[in-house]
Motif scaffolding. Structure first.
Motif, PDB file in Angstrom:
ATOM      1  N   PRO A  46       0.795  -1.230   0.000  1.00 19.81           N
ATOM      2  CA  PRO A  46       0.000   0.000   0.000  1.00 19.81           C
ATOM      3  C   PRO A  46       0.827   1.280   0.000  1.00 19.81           C
ATOM      4  N   VAL A  47       1.889   1.358   0.803  1.00 19.15           N
ATOM      5  CA  VAL A  47       2.675   2.590   0.817  1.00 19.15           C
ATOM      6  C   VAL A  47       3.393   2.780  -0.510  1.00 19.15           C
ATOM      7  N   THR A  48       3.787   1.694  -1.164  1.00 20.12           N
ATOM      8  CA  THR A  48       4.387   1.815  -2.490  1.00 20.12           C
ATOM      9  C   THR A  48       3.385   2.394  -3.479  1.00 20.12           C
ATOM     10  N   GLY A  49       2.154   1.887  -3.441  1.00 18.22           N
ATOM     11  CA  GLY A  49       1.123   2.414  -4.330  1.00 18.22           C
ATOM     12  C   GLY A  49       0.883   3.891  -4.118  1.00 18.22           C
ATOM     13  N   LYS A  50       0.916   4.311  -2.870  1.00 19.59           N
ATOM     14  CA  LYS A  50       0.697   5.720  -2.545  1.00 19.59           C
ATOM     15  C   LYS A  50       1.823   6.591  -3.105  1.00 19.59           C
ATOM     16  N   LEU A  51       3.062   6.115  -2.997  1.00 15.73           N
ATOM     17  CA  LEU A  51       4.204   6.866  -3.515  1.00 15.73           C
ATOM     18  C   LEU A  51       4.191   6.933  -5.038  1.00 15.73           C
ATOM     19  N   ILE A  52       3.806   5.833  -5.683  1.00 18.39           N
ATOM     20  CA  ILE A  52       3.736   5.827  -7.148  1.00 18.39           C
ATOM     21  C   ILE A  52       2.679   6.813  -7.635  1.00 18.39           C
ATOM     22  N   ALA A  53       1.539   6.837  -6.956  1.00 18.28           N
ATOM     23  CA  ALA A  53       0.477   7.772  -7.353  1.00 18.28           C
ATOM     24  C   ALA A  53       0.927   9.215  -7.176  1.00 18.28           C
ATOM     25  N   THR A  54       1.720   9.482  -6.156  1.00 19.99           N
ATOM     26  CA  THR A  54       2.266  10.827  -5.949  1.00 19.99           C
ATOM     27  C   THR A  54       3.153  11.226  -7.115  1.00 19.99           C
ATOM     28  N   GLN A  55       3.954  10.271  -7.595  1.00 18.13           N
ATOM     29  CA  GLN A  55       4.799  10.560  -8.751  1.00 18.13           C
ATOM     30  C   GLN A  55       3.967  10.773 -10.014  1.00 18.13           C
ATOM     31  N   LEU A  56       2.941   9.970 -10.200  1.00 18.03           N
ATOM     32  CA  LEU A  56       2.061  10.162 -11.358  1.00 18.03           C
ATOM     33  C   LEU A  56       1.460  11.563 -11.365  1.00 18.03           C
ATOM     34  N   ALA A  57       1.116  12.032 -10.187  1.00 16.45           N
ATOM     35  CA  ALA A  57       0.487  13.352 -10.073  1.00 16.45           C
ATOM     36  C   ALA A  57       1.510  14.484 -10.065  1.00 16.45           C
ATOM     37  N   ASP A  58       2.798  14.138 -10.202  1.00 11.39           N
ATOM     38  CA  ASP A  58       3.884  15.128 -10.228  1.00 11.39           C
ATOM     39  C   ASP A  58       3.905  15.995  -8.973  1.00 11.39           C
ATOM     40  N   ARG A  59       3.649  15.362  -7.828  1.00  9.07           N
ATOM     41  CA  ARG A  59       3.758  16.049  -6.552  1.00  9.07           C
ATOM     42  C   ARG A  59       5.014  15.567  -5.816  1.00  9.07           C
ATOM     43  N   PRO A  60       5.580  16.379  -4.956  1.00  7.54           N
ATOM     44  CA  PRO A  60       6.754  15.935  -4.190  1.00  7.54           C
ATOM     45  C   PRO A  60       6.393  14.749  -3.291  1.00  7.54           C
ATOM     46  N   ALA A  61       7.262  13.766  -3.263  1.00  8.36           N
ATOM     47  CA  ALA A  61       7.035  12.607  -2.398  1.00  8.36           C
ATOM     48  C   ALA A  61       7.332  12.970  -0.949  1.00  8.36           C
ATOM     49  N   PRO A  62       6.661  12.327   0.009  1.00  7.83           N
ATOM     50  CA  PRO A  62       6.909  12.631   1.428  1.00  7.83           C
ATOM     51  C   PRO A  62       8.258  12.129   1.928  1.00  7.83           C
ATOM     52  N   ILE A  63       8.897  11.251   1.174  1.00 11.41           N
ATOM     53  CA  ILE A  63      10.232  10.766   1.537  1.00 11.41           C
ATOM     54  C   ILE A  63      11.131  10.868   0.318  1.00 11.41           C
ATOM     55  N   ASP A  64      12.438  10.812   0.541  1.00  9.97           N
ATOM     56  CA  ASP A  64      13.403  10.836  -0.552  1.00  9.97           C
ATOM     57  C   ASP A  64      13.359   9.485  -1.267  1.00  9.97           C
ATOM     58  N   LEU A  65      13.013   9.503  -2.559  1.00 13.06           N
ATOM     59  CA  LEU A  65      12.882   8.262  -3.320  1.00 13.06           C
ATOM     60  C   LEU A  65      14.181   7.846  -4.012  1.00 13.06           C
ATOM     61  N   GLY A  66      15.261   8.580  -3.778  1.00 15.40           N
ATOM     62  CA  GLY A  66      16.512   8.249  -4.440  1.00 15.40           C
ATOM     63  C   GLY A  66      17.005   6.849  -4.127  1.00 15.40           C
ATOM     64  N   ALA A  67      16.789   6.400  -2.875  1.00 19.49           N
ATOM     65  CA  ALA A  67      17.273   5.067  -2.478  1.00 19.49           C
ATOM     66  C   ALA A  67      16.580   3.956  -3.233  1.00 19.49           C
ATOM     67  N   PHE A  68      15.391   4.235  -3.803  1.00 21.41           N
ATOM     68  CA  PHE A  68      14.591   3.203  -4.459  1.00 21.41           C
ATOM     69  C   PHE A  68      14.667   3.269  -5.981  1.00 21.41           C
ATOM     70  N   SER A  69      15.399   4.234  -6.491  1.00 20.50           N
ATOM     71  CA  SER A  69      15.437   4.465  -7.936  1.00 20.50           C
ATOM     72  C   SER A  69      16.054   3.282  -8.680  1.00 20.50           C
ATOM     73  N   PRO A  70      15.464   2.883  -9.826  1.00 20.30           N
ATOM     74  CA  PRO A  70      16.093   1.830 -10.634  1.00 20.30           C
ATOM     75  C   PRO A  70      17.448   2.250 -11.166  1.00 20.30           C
ATOM     76  N   ALA A  71      17.721   3.546 -11.226  1.00 21.70           N
ATOM     77  CA  ALA A  71      19.007   4.020 -11.750  1.00 21.70           C
ATOM     78  C   ALA A  71      20.170   3.651 -10.836  1.00 21.70           C
ATOM     79  N   ARG A  72      19.885   3.231  -9.598  1.00 26.65           N
ATOM     80  CA  ARG A  72      20.984   2.903  -8.673  1.00 26.65           C
ATOM     81  C   ARG A  72      21.779   1.690  -9.135  1.00 26.65           C
ATOM     82  N   PHE A  73      21.225   0.884 -10.036  1.00 23.27           N
ATOM     83  CA  PHE A  73      21.929  -0.311 -10.498  1.00 23.27           C
ATOM     84  C   PHE A  73      22.794  -0.044 -11.719  1.00 23.27           C
ATOM     85  N   ASN A  74      22.703   1.158 -12.279  1.00 22.25           N
ATOM     86  CA  ASN A  74      23.468   1.463 -13.494  1.00 22.25           C
ATOM     87  C   ASN A  74      24.945   1.663 -13.164  1.00 22.25           C
TER      88      ASN A  74
END
Length: 415
Positions: A387-415
């Motif tokens: 559920p919290v993942t769904g809430k964060l994804i919807a925040t990104q869809l709506a182009d609103r700032p996320a309540p937490i820093d999402l950098g740690a979860f970015s797929p780009a971290r594996f590049n």
């Protein structure tokens, strides 16, 4: 005109993404094969494990890895034919055990957990299933009391504010009446909740999504359709094309192929988990889920019996199930626990946990396509963090700032 969103995957993470995207006013379609009992959360122990804020890859575990790989009774099983395919993941897993990596993962999981309970309560209230979330805590018990009463891991959890306390013999007997006299020591992680029927809970979210206008397409996404370098639609194996403005990959253990099709390389593999459902009669044998440390199993009282879940098997998505190991464990349990001596096996199940080496789920936009978002890789915490993942994804869809820093979860971290 409403922006159209396609969610690929109808497990707890995909459904949560659809739930919150629809609440934001998007036109949402879920594409999923529709086999409920095949979803990873359907057959888990129902623990909302808010205490699990440390990654699996720690220096202590890496030191134990050779023994775990070779022991017949190890909680970790690797089918050796699959080992060459698994080796790159294992190397990344070992590299993720450095102090810096463990600290980053711990901080990311802690931030994600901070909103996890509220998101569950929000969804459960909307679905009319708030009574399914029971604040039981989670027992971690030892047959033989460990020689050390403290550990660095427990100290780190305490620093994060995780509630835990040692149980007296009387308290343990009250919480685990069917296991009286089995354990010498136990800790109650008091922040955790229990869902006595994960399958019914997830079905309630699906029903609420459908009632709110989310469409369901029974199918498997085979490819993305691109026009002038942008993703415009998905094509199913049956040949149907579904166009949209945004796409969410929430296909659990099947997400690696979909991410690769978008140009993103994510080191995702599959931790296969088994369960047995036991008929233990009407009287409860557990009032809180219990991790039996020596046997690396979780026992959980469900609506339809006692569930026993196993640890980890690596064999990919296509190997046939092997129930022999968990049935051997059950035989040992029966010899130790009189209340389970005659418990009949009602059903067996195999599920697929989508896991990344650093234990931090992938939540965020594709590095290649801004209108494609990823929500997978939750490992053992899919039900807890869906559920919290769904809430964060919807925040990104709506182009609103996320309540937490999402950098740690970015797929780009594996590049």
């Amino acid at each position: 005109m409403q922006r159209r969103v396609v969610v690929i995957g109808g497990g707890v993470v995909g459904l949560s993404c659809a739930f919150y995207a629809r609440r934001e006013g998007f036109d949402v379609t879920i594409v999923d094969p529709g086999v409920a009992e095949g979803r990873a959360s359907f057959g888990n122990a129902g623990v909302l494990a808010f205490c699990e804020q440390l990654p699996l890859a720690t220096p202590e575990l890496i030191r134990e890895l050779p023994r775990l790989l070779l022991s017949r009774e190890s909680p970790l099983t690797v089918r050796w034919r699959y080992f060459p395919a698994l080796l790159p993941w294992l190397i990344r897993f070992a590299l993720s055990s450095s102090s810096a990596s463990v600290h980053r993962a711990m901080q990311g999981l802690h931030a994600l957990m901070s909103g996890a309970l509220a998101a569950h309560q929000d969804i459960a209230h909307a679905c009319g299933t708030a009574d399914m979330l029971t604040h039981t805590g989670w027992i971690k018990a030892w047959q033989k009391a460990p020689s050390r009463t403290g550990s660095s891991e427990r100290d780190m959890l305490a620093d994060l504010g995780i509630g835990m306390r040692e149980l007296s013999s009387a308290e343990l007997a009250d919480l685990a009446p069917g296991f009286d006299g089995v354990f010498e020591a136990a800790t109650l992680f008091s922040d955790c909740y229990h869902v006595s029927s994960p399958g019914r809970y997830i079905a309630s979210i699906a029903a609420q999504c459908q009632a709110s206008g989310v469409r369901f397409v029974d199918g498997v996404v085979s490819e993305f359709r691109q026009e002038r370098g942008a993703v415009r639609g998905v094509l199913t194996e049956a040949g149907s094309r579904i166009d949209a403005d945004d796409f969410i990959v929430a296909g659990g253990a099947w997400s690696k192929r979909l991410a690769a099709a978008l140009g993103d390389t994510v080191p995702l593999d599959t931790e296969r988990g088994y369960h047995l459902m036991l008929d233990v009669g009407a009287a409860p044998v557990l009032r809180a889920p219990l991790l039996w440390q020596e046997k690396s199993i979780v026992l959980s009282q469900m609506e339809d019996g006692l569930r026993m879940t196993s640890s980890v098997e690596f064999a990919g998505l296509h190997a046939l199930p092997r129930y022999e190991k968990i049935e051997r464990t059950l035989a040992a349990v029966r010899n130790t626990v009189p209340s389970l001596a005659d418990a009949r096996i009602n059903s067996r199940w195999l599920g697929f946990r989508p896991s990344v080496p650093d234990s931090v789920p992938v939540i965020g936009r594709s590095a290649q396509h801004r209108n494609c978002l990823f929500a997978f890789g939750h490992g053992h915490l899919g039900l807890t963090l869906g559920p919290v993942t769904g809430k964060l994804i919807a925040t990104q869809l709506a182009d609103r700032p996320a309540p937490i820093d999402l950098g740690a979860f970015s797929p780009a971290r594996f590049n």
